[in-house]
Every structure is written in structure tokens, then in C-alpha cells.
Design a protein around this motif. Structure first.
Motif, PDB file in Angstrom:
ATOM      1  N   GLU A 137      -3.271 -19.479   3.926  1.00 53.88           N
ATOM      2  CA  GLU A 137      -3.197 -18.270   4.745  1.00 53.88           C
ATOM      3  C   GLU A 137      -1.875 -17.546   4.560  1.00 53.88           C
ATOM      4  OE1 GLU A 137      -4.061 -19.410   8.730  1.00 53.88           O
ATOM      5  OE2 GLU A 137      -6.224 -19.264   8.393  1.00 53.88           O
ATOM      6  N   ALA A 138      -0.778 -18.315   4.469  1.00 48.57           N
ATOM      7  CA  ALA A 138       0.531 -17.692   4.309  1.00 48.57           C
ATOM      8  C   ALA A 138       0.559 -16.882   3.021  1.00 48.57           C
ATOM      9  CB  ALA A 138       1.620 -18.761   4.292  1.00 48.57           C
ATOM     10  N   ALA A 139       0.045 -17.455   1.930  1.00 45.47           N
ATOM     11  CA  ALA A 139       0.074 -16.753   0.647  1.00 45.47           C
ATOM     12  C   ALA A 139      -0.836 -15.533   0.677  1.00 45.47           C
ATOM     13  CB  ALA A 139      -0.344 -17.703  -0.469  1.00 45.47           C
ATOM     14  N   ARG A 140      -2.031 -15.696   1.271  1.00 52.85           N
ATOM     15  CA  ARG A 140      -2.945 -14.548   1.331  1.00 52.85           C
ATOM     16  C   ARG A 140      -2.366 -13.447   2.213  1.00 52.85           C
ATOM     17  NH1 ARG A 140      -8.124 -14.911  -0.522  1.00 52.85           N
ATOM     18  NH2 ARG A 140      -7.714 -12.703  -0.848  1.00 52.85           N
ATOM     19  N   SER A 141      -1.670 -13.832   3.301  1.00 49.41           N
ATOM     20  CA  SER A 141      -1.140 -12.812   4.211  1.00 49.41           C
ATOM     21  C   SER A 141      -0.046 -11.987   3.536  1.00 49.41           C
ATOM     22  CB  SER A 141      -0.590 -13.462   5.485  1.00 49.41           C
ATOM     23  OG  SER A 141       0.683 -14.016   5.235  1.00 49.41           O
ATOM     24  N   LEU A 142       0.538 -12.529   2.458  1.00 47.80           N
ATOM     25  CA  LEU A 142       1.568 -11.782   1.737  1.00 47.80           C
ATOM     26  C   LEU A 142       0.949 -10.839   0.717  1.00 47.80           C
ATOM     27  CD1 LEU A 142       4.055 -14.717   1.180  1.00 47.80           C
ATOM     28  CD2 LEU A 142       4.554 -12.629   2.455  1.00 47.80           C
ATOM     29  N   GLY A 143      -0.379 -10.899   0.580  1.00 45.15           N
ATOM     30  CA  GLY A 143      -1.040  -9.995  -0.355  1.00 45.15           C
ATOM     31  C   GLY A 143      -1.437 -10.633  -1.669  1.00 45.15           C
ATOM     32  N   LEU A 144      -1.133 -11.933  -1.848  1.00 45.62           N
ATOM     33  CA  LEU A 144      -1.533 -12.607  -3.087  1.00 45.62           C
ATOM     34  C   LEU A 144      -3.061 -12.717  -3.121  1.00 45.62           C
ATOM     35  CD1 LEU A 144       0.990 -15.573  -3.460  1.00 45.62           C
ATOM     36  CD2 LEU A 144       1.111 -13.313  -4.462  1.00 45.62           C
ATOM     37  N   ASN A 201      -6.095  -7.173  -0.338  1.00 50.77           N
ATOM     38  CA  ASN A 201      -4.785  -7.663  -0.786  1.00 50.77           C
ATOM     39  C   ASN A 201      -3.726  -6.570  -0.698  1.00 50.77           C
ATOM     40  OD1 ASN A 201      -5.790 -10.271  -1.403  1.00 50.77           O
ATOM     41  ND2 ASN A 201      -6.710  -9.417  -3.252  1.00 50.77           N
ATOM     42  N   ARG A 241      -2.811  -6.111   2.935  1.00 48.46           N
ATOM     43  CA  ARG A 241      -1.992  -7.214   3.455  1.00 48.46           C
ATOM     44  C   ARG A 241      -0.541  -7.103   3.039  1.00 48.46           C
ATOM     45  NH1 ARG A 241      -6.426 -11.788   2.120  1.00 48.46           N
ATOM     46  NH2 ARG A 241      -7.498 -11.868   4.123  1.00 48.46           N
ATOM     47  N   GLU A 242      -0.287  -6.461   1.875  1.00 47.96           N
ATOM     48  CA  GLU A 242       1.109  -6.266   1.463  1.00 47.96           C
ATOM     49  C   GLU A 242       1.879  -5.505   2.541  1.00 47.96           C
ATOM     50  OE1 GLU A 242       1.274  -4.293  -2.316  1.00 47.96           O
ATOM     51  OE2 GLU A 242      -0.044  -5.765  -3.272  1.00 47.96           O
ATOM     52  N   VAL A 302       0.610 -21.504  -5.466  1.00 51.24           N
ATOM     53  CA  VAL A 302       0.926 -22.230  -4.236  1.00 51.24           C
ATOM     54  C   VAL A 302       0.127 -23.530  -4.105  1.00 51.24           C
ATOM     55  CG1 VAL A 302       0.922 -22.098  -1.717  1.00 51.24           C
ATOM     56  CG2 VAL A 302       1.561 -20.092  -3.066  1.00 51.24           C
ATOM     57  N   ASN A 350      -5.408  -8.662   9.936  1.00 57.70           N
ATOM     58  CA  ASN A 350      -5.224  -8.674   8.476  1.00 57.70           C
ATOM     59  C   ASN A 350      -6.347  -9.460   7.790  1.00 57.70           C
ATOM     60  OD1 ASN A 350      -4.514 -11.267   9.086  1.00 57.70           O
ATOM     61  ND2 ASN A 350      -2.566 -11.255   7.976  1.00 57.70           N
ATOM     62  N   LEU A 366       3.291  -9.857  -7.363  1.00 58.08           N
ATOM     63  CA  LEU A 366       2.507  -8.635  -7.183  1.00 58.08           C
ATOM     64  C   LEU A 366       3.145  -7.460  -7.908  1.00 58.08           C
ATOM     65  CD1 LEU A 366       1.665  -9.219  -3.436  1.00 58.08           C
ATOM     66  CD2 LEU A 366       0.140  -9.447  -5.378  1.00 58.08           C
ATOM     67  N   LEU A 400      -7.587 -12.370   8.160  1.00 57.03           N
ATOM     68  CA  LEU A 400      -7.615 -13.829   7.988  1.00 57.03           C
ATOM     69  C   LEU A 400      -8.828 -14.360   8.745  1.00 57.03           C
ATOM     70  CD1 LEU A 400      -3.934 -15.144   8.145  1.00 57.03           C
ATOM     71  CD2 LEU A 400      -5.387 -14.785   6.158  1.00 57.03           C
ATOM     72  N   GLY A 431      -2.864 -23.617   6.176  1.00 54.73           N
ATOM     73  CA  GLY A 431      -1.773 -22.688   6.475  1.00 54.73           C
ATOM     74  C   GLY A 431      -1.078 -22.187   5.218  1.00 54.73           C
ATOM     75  N   GLN A 432      -0.986 -23.038   4.205  1.00 53.16           N
ATOM     76  CA  GLN A 432      -0.390 -22.632   2.935  1.00 53.16           C
ATOM     77  C   GLN A 432      -1.196 -21.504   2.321  1.00 53.16           C
ATOM     78  OE1 GLN A 432       2.373 -24.079   1.109  1.00 53.16           O
ATOM     79  NE2 GLN A 432       2.781 -24.685   3.211  1.00 53.16           N
ATOM     80  N   PHE A 466       3.709 -17.300  11.096  1.00 51.63           N
ATOM     81  CA  PHE A 466       2.797 -18.277  11.694  1.00 51.63           C
ATOM     82  C   PHE A 466       3.532 -19.254  12.620  1.00 51.63           C
ATOM     83  CE2 PHE A 466       1.109 -16.857   7.692  1.00 51.63           C
ATOM     84  CZ  PHE A 466      -0.247 -16.698   7.909  1.00 51.63           C
ATOM     85  N   PHE A 470       6.309 -22.650   1.621  1.00 50.57           N
ATOM     86  CA  PHE A 470       5.779 -23.399   0.476  1.00 50.57           C
ATOM     87  C   PHE A 470       6.750 -24.533   0.131  1.00 50.57           C
ATOM     88  CE2 PHE A 470       4.495 -18.833  -0.416  1.00 50.57           C
ATOM     89  CZ  PHE A 470       3.306 -18.951   0.295  1.00 50.57           C
ATOM     90  N   ASN A 505       4.512 -22.385   7.691  1.00 48.05           N
ATOM     91  CA  ASN A 505       3.777 -22.349   6.432  1.00 48.05           C
ATOM     92  C   ASN A 505       4.643 -21.927   5.245  1.00 48.05           C
ATOM     93  OD1 ASN A 505       1.676 -23.055   8.024  1.00 48.05           O
ATOM     94  ND2 ASN A 505       0.614 -21.097   7.922  1.00 48.05           N
TER      95      ASN A 505
END
Lengths: 510, 250
Positions: A410-417, B83, B86-87, A426, B58, B115, B60, A407-408, B93, B99, B97
Motif C-alpha cells: 500500500e505504501a508503494a502504491r500510495s506513492l504512485g508506483l 497512479n 496518487r502521485e 519493494v 486514493n 516515476l 486503496l 502495508g509495504q 500510515f 521499506f 510502512n
């Protein structure tokens, strides 16, 4: 959670435990032990007994015949002559076969031992040179005959053996032109009076003769100390130019190496326990003074400690770098399926390094990979232990990365990282925190594993203690001293890691 | 990102989407269109493919077949920089999730700063604004472990909002919460909907769906079985599967 009071008690208990060990050792070291009875009185008594020799020496080669004659003779091969002598004193073996002069030096320091009058065998000592290096063999033979003719060799030998010992030290003639480069001499400095440590330097008959030869040839002598059975490898691989270590010419050795003309004659004698001797125990203070204070012998420990710390520190850094890269490649492959070739290389690396002993790796790197190069031994040790540790660190890091919830990621990738940004910002910081205890454990293992550095002739902490042991013939204090230093280093290391761990965890606790 | 010449308000188009795990078909020929400003509630029994559908939007989850068009660009195409897409697509979730190794503020600032969409100062300003909006201004310097589930989910919403997304995907945002915390999260989502944000919400909160959604989708067996505006969806279901489902949950 521990209370402060409980922690204090634990801390106190640990220090108490260490002190208890020290006191026990002091008591043990000063108590007297009865010598086992001697049963070997001549060459004929050798068959059926337990004989100690130094690995790879003439004595080893000659007694090996006894092993196969069905008389139940056991040969124990030691890395150093004085390890054999200590085993003899402790009754673990019945006799030691060794060269006459070192034997004399041994019994002077150990009055409870004696040399049998019947000699085992007589032999010539010569200098070993790489096969095919006829030019050097010729120059050395020329130098030897000149040094024999003008009495230099006799004078050197008389300076170490006999009534006039210490009266005719060899000094290089003034104004020697050393423009002909280095003459690298391989030896095993545990063979008094031929080569041994005194005041931190290697001295002895062989050293003086080699110096005289270097003076004669206009070269600069450099001495490399190593295990006796490594000398021939070192000379034939080109790591050293000559091997001078009280070496006898034998048929087996001639297969791998050439010899100069002999420069002296010695005999192999049999050392046994003296049944009439009264064992004199010295007290702890005397032993301590003799082991560490006399001739500044603690310097061996300090030099060794310094080298051990340098090796462990840089190897740890190298291990982290390699381990980190390998772990990132492997876990990226697991997650994305990319980097197939790099992943395959990493798998091979992990398999080989984790599948072979660290000591064998160290020897391979020194004698094969850097075989013919004259490379700094500390560098070799750092490389070897760094590469070794990297494999273990890689798996530790990888398990750390895998332990982070997807999940960590996925959360970061979903933000565009990107994948890399996600890893760096992360995943890795969290993974590092999780693996810290395992990582600390690996570095504790690494620190202690550097104790095998002595096998490439490097004076690390363990070897430092060994050198003292070879001078004073006392096993207890140098070994216990070295053990204590390792123990203290490890305790400091674990305390530091615990502090770091607490700091990293502080932000996640309620 | 390529803008199409078609200036209609279509944001997202799904064509023939299919997802197969081994031999198990999770999504089968999904077609739908999402217009700007729509709030779509996705409803259905567990294991019917709701979450997989949402996560396909997106990338995933990588679809086995079909297209997902975002502003007319097919994002299943490997040459598209996912990427950057996704921005523009925020996601929240079920298990938040967040950090755990960063403060609440850093959780929100991480992506915009990394970014290079905002300077650190601007990102902090934006984070504080968003935290005020979700009622957690005083928590900016604490760590996720110190928050309740409801608070965590509100931070997760703020984190997604910090990227100024054009569309938000909510994957069962209240399913992992204690009952008394569901309300505070739904309130935030409702405020977001009222502000005109385009949203897709996978949810089991029927009352909420009925109140907030502009359209409801019923998923069963990997397909959209029924789709309607909420009133008709709940009060006059057509398919037997939806009737049966509603009779169980309402």
C-alpha cells in the motif's frame, strides 16, 4: 547468537563427523565376510529359491515362468548384471541367471562364484531394428552374412573369448567412405564381453560387430548407452537405429521390434556361490587403487561430477526463472484477480509437476517428448530438472511474496508506483531475502536429485560411480566416494548460502 | 489529469460514497468537499469507517458506489490512471510502512526517481532537504530498523512529501507510537499545516485536532454525523453520539 568460538567448534565437529564416516567405511571395506552357503546345484533346485536376473533380458523372460508355478520362487530383477552378481555374493539371492560370456567375465573377477555345468538354455543373439524398417534389416543381414563368410565375426569373438583373446582386434579397413550417415546403436554397457567400459570407452564384441557393419554399410557408428529395458523403446521410437546388446529373439520382443539374422549363439547359465572358495579380502589401499587409479578410473567420477554440476547449475537457473514467473503470475492473480488464464495454466503446471516423480518426468521428456529426436542428454536433463524445480521454486517464491506485509504494498502504491514497479522495487527484494533458506534447501534437493540422470544413460556422478562398480565389482568405495562428493558439494552450497544470507540481513540488524 | 474550467479552490469532492464488505455497510452515503489549504481532523470511535473513508480517497479501498472527484476528475472511473492521481495525494500510515530493505534516503528517493519525476541527483538533494526539515539529516544512510517509531513516522512524512503532493492523508499517524514520541510527529504535522498544506488527518489526539484543524468531522456508524469548526465542535457538540464520545475521551 553464536560466538566465534562456538562456530569454530561446530565447524570442527562437522569435519570430524565426515572424517569419522570415512574411517568407518575404510574399516568396513577391508574386513572379510563369510560367504553364505550355496544351495543351488542344478536347474531343478531353482524352484523355491531366490533368483536374480537382469531386467528385460532373456533370463528374466524365461525364469518368470517359475514365479507363477506356486513353488514360492522369487525373482529379483536388477538393472545391471553386476548388481545381481553383487547381491549373490552378499547372500541376498541364491542364483543369477545370465548369458554365458558375461558370466565368465564375472567369475574371473569373483573367484568365490562359479557357473553350474548344467546350462539353463541356449539362445541366439541378434540385432534389433525398428518394425517396418525393412531396408535397414535387409542391409544389416547382408552385412552380417558377408562378415560371417569372410571370418570377421569369428575373429571378433575370438578376440574377446577363449585362449587367443586380445590377439585379433578388429580394425576398420582404411579409406571407408562414410557418406551414408550415422548408424546409432543402443546398448547397455554392463555386459562383458559384449559391451562394457574400458578406459572411458564402450568396447566389446557387439561394439566391434556393429563397427564392422557400419564400415560395410559406409556409415558412421554412434553408441548410446542406456538401461537394457530401454533399448527396445529407443529403437522402436527412432532414438536409435539398431539395438545391439546380446539380445535374444523372443516372441514378446518380436511384437515391438524386428530382428536381424542371429550373429552368434550363447547360452544362459546359472551362477551360484562356490562353497569351496576361500574368500580373499584385499586391503583398503589395493581396493582404492583398483577402483580409482588403475586405468585412470577416477575419470568416470570426474566426468560424472562435471555433468552433475552442469545439470544442477543450469536446472537451478531455469527453476528460478520459471518459478519466479509462475509465482508472480499466481500472486498477482491472488491480489488483483487479473490473468485468469495464465493463472489456470500455472495451476495445472504445479499440480502435474508436483504430483509426479521427477524420475518419471525425466523418462517422459526423454522417451516421449523428445522421442524421435536425437537430442543432447544433458540438455534433456537440464530441461527436466529445471521444469521440475520451477514448480517448487514457484511455491517458495509465492509464499515469500505473501509473507510481505500488505502495508509495504500500500505504501508503494500510495506513492504512485504501478503494480509492477511495486513488485520489482519493494516486494520481491524483501521476499527473496525471506525465502533464501527455503530456496537453498530446494537447490540442495535438486543437486541430489540429478543422481537419477543415469536412467537416460547420462554419465552423472552417481552413474560414474556405477561404471567403476561394474568394472571392479567393488560396491563400497565407489558408492562411498560418490556419497562423499555429494556431501561436500552440499556443504559448500550451504556455506555459500549462509554467507549470502548474512550479507543480505546485515542492513536490517541493529 | 484534466483541469476543470471551474477555477474555484475545490480540491476534492466526495459524492454519495458507499462501501460494503459482504453485507456489512462500512460507509454509507458520504458527501463532503475539501478546499485547498483546509486541515480536516476526522474523529470517531473505532470501526466507524474513518480509515476506510480516508483510504477511499486514493483508491486503496475501491468504493462500492459513489464518486471521488479530484480536481473535478472522478477517480473511481476505471479509465483514469490512478497512479498519476496518487502521485498528487500523499499518504502516511499508522504503521509507517517504510521499506526495510532500503536506506532512509532511498526510501524517500524511490518513487520520484522510479516515476521519472526527478533525476537521481535532484531526488537525493530533495531527500536531504526533507530529512533536515524533519530533523533526521544524520540518519540518511541508515536503515529503518535502526530508527525509533517517531523517527520512522517522520521519515514516512518526508517520503510522502518528496512527491510534492497537493493533499496529504494521515491515517492515525501517532496511534502506533510510544507516548513520548507522539509530540515530535505532531510537531512536524503542525508545521506542515502551517505551511498551507491541505490535509485530512484521522486521529485520536483531541488536543491536536482542536489546535491544528480548520474543520472537524465526526464519524459514527459509517456516516459523518457532525461536522464543524473545532471550537464549536468540541465546546458545543450537537448530536448525542458526539456528546457521548467527547465525554468519554476528553
Amino acid at each position: 547468537m553464536q560466538t566465534k568460538r562456538q562456530k569454530n567448534i561446530y565447524g570442527f565437529f562437522r569435519i570430524f563427523a565426515v572424517l569419522f564416516c570415512v574411517c568407518t567405511c575404510m574399516l568396513l571395506s577391508s574386513c572379510q565376510k563369510k560367504l553364505a552357503e550355496n544351495k543351488v546345484f542344478g536347474v531343478d533346485d531353482l524352484s523355491g529359491s531366490v533368483i536374480g536376473v537382469q531386467l528385460g533380458t532373456t533370463g528374466d523372460i524365461l525364469v518368470s515362468d517359475y514365479e507363477e508355478d506356486g513353488s514360492d520362487t522369487t525373482i529379483e530383477r536388477f538393472n545391471k548384471g553386476n548388481d545381481a552378481i553383487q547381491a549373490l555374493k552378499q547372500g541376498k539371492i541364491d542364483a543369477v541367471i545370465i548369458d554365458a560370456q558375461p558370466a565368465n567375465a564375472f567369475i574371473q573377477a569373483n573367484p568365490e562364484l562359479m557357473i553350474l555345468e548344467e546350462e539353463f538354455v541356449k539362445e541366439d543373439y541378434a540385432i534389433s531394428i525398428a518394425k517396418g524398417n525393412t531396408e535397414l534389416t535387409a542391409s544389416i543381414n547382408k552385412a552380417l552374412s558377408s562378415l560371417k563368410a569372410d571370418g570377421t565375426i569369428d575373429s571378433i569373438i575370438n578376440n574377446y573369448i577363449g585362449e587367443n583373446a586380445g590377439k585379433s582386434p578388429y580394425t576398420s579397413p582404411s579409406g571407408v567412405n562414410r557418406s551414408n550417415g550415422n548408424l546409432i546403436m543402443a546398448t547397455n554397457a554392463y555386459f562383458k564381453p559384449y559391451e562394457y567400459y574400458e578406459n572411458g570407452k564402450i568396447v566389446g564384441i557387439d561394439v566391434d560387430i556393429a563397427t564392422a557393419i557400419a564400415d560395410y554399410l559406409g556409415m558412421n557408428l554412434k553408441i548410446e548407452d542406456m538401461e537394457f529395458d530401454s533399448i527396445i523403446t529407443a529403437v522402436s521410437s527412432g532414438k536409435a537405429d539398431i539395438g545391439v546388446a546380446g539380445m535374444t529373439v523372443t516372441a514378446d520382443r518380436l511384437k515391438n521390434i524386428d530382428f536381424s539374422d542371429p550373429y552368434t549363439t550363447s547360452s544362459q547359465v546359472i551362477v551360484v556361490r562356490n562353497n569351496e572358495a576361500v574368500q580373499s579380502g584385499s586391503n583398503f589401499v589395493e581396493k582404492f587403487t583398483n577402483d580409482f587409479i588403475t586405468d585412470n578410473r577416477y575419470q568416470y567420477i570426474l566426468t560424472g561430477l562435471k555433468n552433475t554440476l552442469i545439470i544442477a547449475f543450469f536446472a537451478a537457473i531455469m527453476g528460478i526463472v520459471i518459478g519466479f514467473l509462475v509465482a508472480v503470475i499466481r500472486s498477482s492473480h491472488d491480489k488483483t484477480g487479473n490473468m485468469k488464464i495464465l493463472n489456470a495454466i500455472c495451476s495445472v503446471y504445479l499440480t502435474i509437476i508436483r504430483g509426479t516423480p521427477a524420475m518419471v518426468q525425466l523418462l517422459i521428456i526423454y522417451y516421449i517428448i523428445f522421442g524421435s529426436m536425437n537430442v543432447n542428454k544433458i540438455l534433456v536433463a537440464v530441461l527436466s530438472f529445471g521444469i521440475n524445480s520451477g514448480a517448487y521454486v514457484a511455491e517458495i517464491f509465492r509464499s515469500g511474496i505473501m509473507s510481505i506485509d500488505n502495508g509495504q504494498f500500500e505504501a508503494a502504491r500510495s506513492l504512485g508506483l504501478t503494480y509492477n514497479q511495486t513488485m520489482i522495487s519493494v516486494i520481491l527484494p524483501q521476499a527473496f531475502k525471506n525465502v533464501l533458506p527455503a530456496l537453498a534447501n530446494e537447490f540442495i534437493v535438486l543437486l541430489k536429485e540429478t543422481s537419477i540422470s543415469g536412467y537416460i544413460g547420462l554419465t552423472d556422478l552417481t552413474r560414474g560411480g556405477d561404471i567403476i562398480r561394474s568394472i571392479t565389482y567393488d560396491a563400497m568405495l565407489p558408492l562411498i566416494g560418490v556419497a562423499l562428493i555429494y556431501l561436500i558439494l552440499v556443504m559448500i552450497l550451504s556455506t555459500l548460502v549462509k554467507k549470502l544470507e548474512r550479507r543480505l540481513r546485515s542492513n536490517e540488524r541493529n | 489529469m484534466s483541469e476543470t474550467n471551474n477555477m474555484s479552490d475545490i480540491l476534492l469532492e466526495v459524492k454519495g460514497l458507499r462501501k460494503v464488505y459482504d453485507k456489512h455497510v462500512v460507509l454509507d452515503n458520504i458527501n463532503t468537499t475539501v478546499h485547498k489549504g483546509e486541515v480536516i481532523a476526522i474523529i470517531g470511535p473505532s470501526g466507524c469507517g474513518k480509515s476506510t473513508f480516508l483510504r477511499s480517497l486514493n483508491m486503496l479501498e475501491i468504493p462500492t458506489a459513489g464518486q471521488v472527484l479530484f480536481h473535478g476528475t472522478d477517480i473511481t472511473d476505471k479509465s483514469v490512471n490512478i497512479n498519476e492521481i496518487r502521485e498528487k495525494i500523499g499518504m502516511v500510515f499508522q504503521h509507517f510502512n517504510l521499506f526495510p530493505n532500503m536506506t532512509i534516503r532511498d526510501n524517500i528517493c524511490l518513487a520520484p526517481v522510479k516515476l521519472k519525476l526527478m533525476s537521481r541527483e535532484d531526488a537525493v538533494k530533495k531527500a536531504d532537504e526533507l530529512l533536515a526539515r524533519v530533523g533526521l539529516k544524520d540518519k540518511a544512510d541508515t536503515y529503518p530498523a535502526m530508527l525509533s517509531g517517531g523517527q520512522k513516522q517522520r521519515v514516512a512524512i518526508a517520503r510522502a512529501m518528496a512527491m510534492n503532493p497537493e493533499i496529504m492523508l494521515f491515517d492515525e499517524p501517532t496511534s502506533a507510537l510510544d507516548p513520548e514520541m507522539v509530540g515530535e510527529v505532531l510537531t512536524i504535522i503542525k508545521e506542515l499545516a502551517d505551511s498551507g498544506m491541505t490535509m485530512l488527518i484521522v486521529t485520536h489526539e483531541m488536543g491536536f485536532a482542536k489546535e491544528v484543524a480548520s474543520r472537524c468531522m465526526f464519524f459514527s456508524d459509517g456516516m459523518i454525523t457532525e461536522e464543524n469548526e473545532p471550537k464549536a465542535f468540541f465546546e458545543n457538540p450537537q448530536s448525542p453520539r458526539l456528546k457521548e464520545f467527547l465525554s468519554k475521551v476528553l
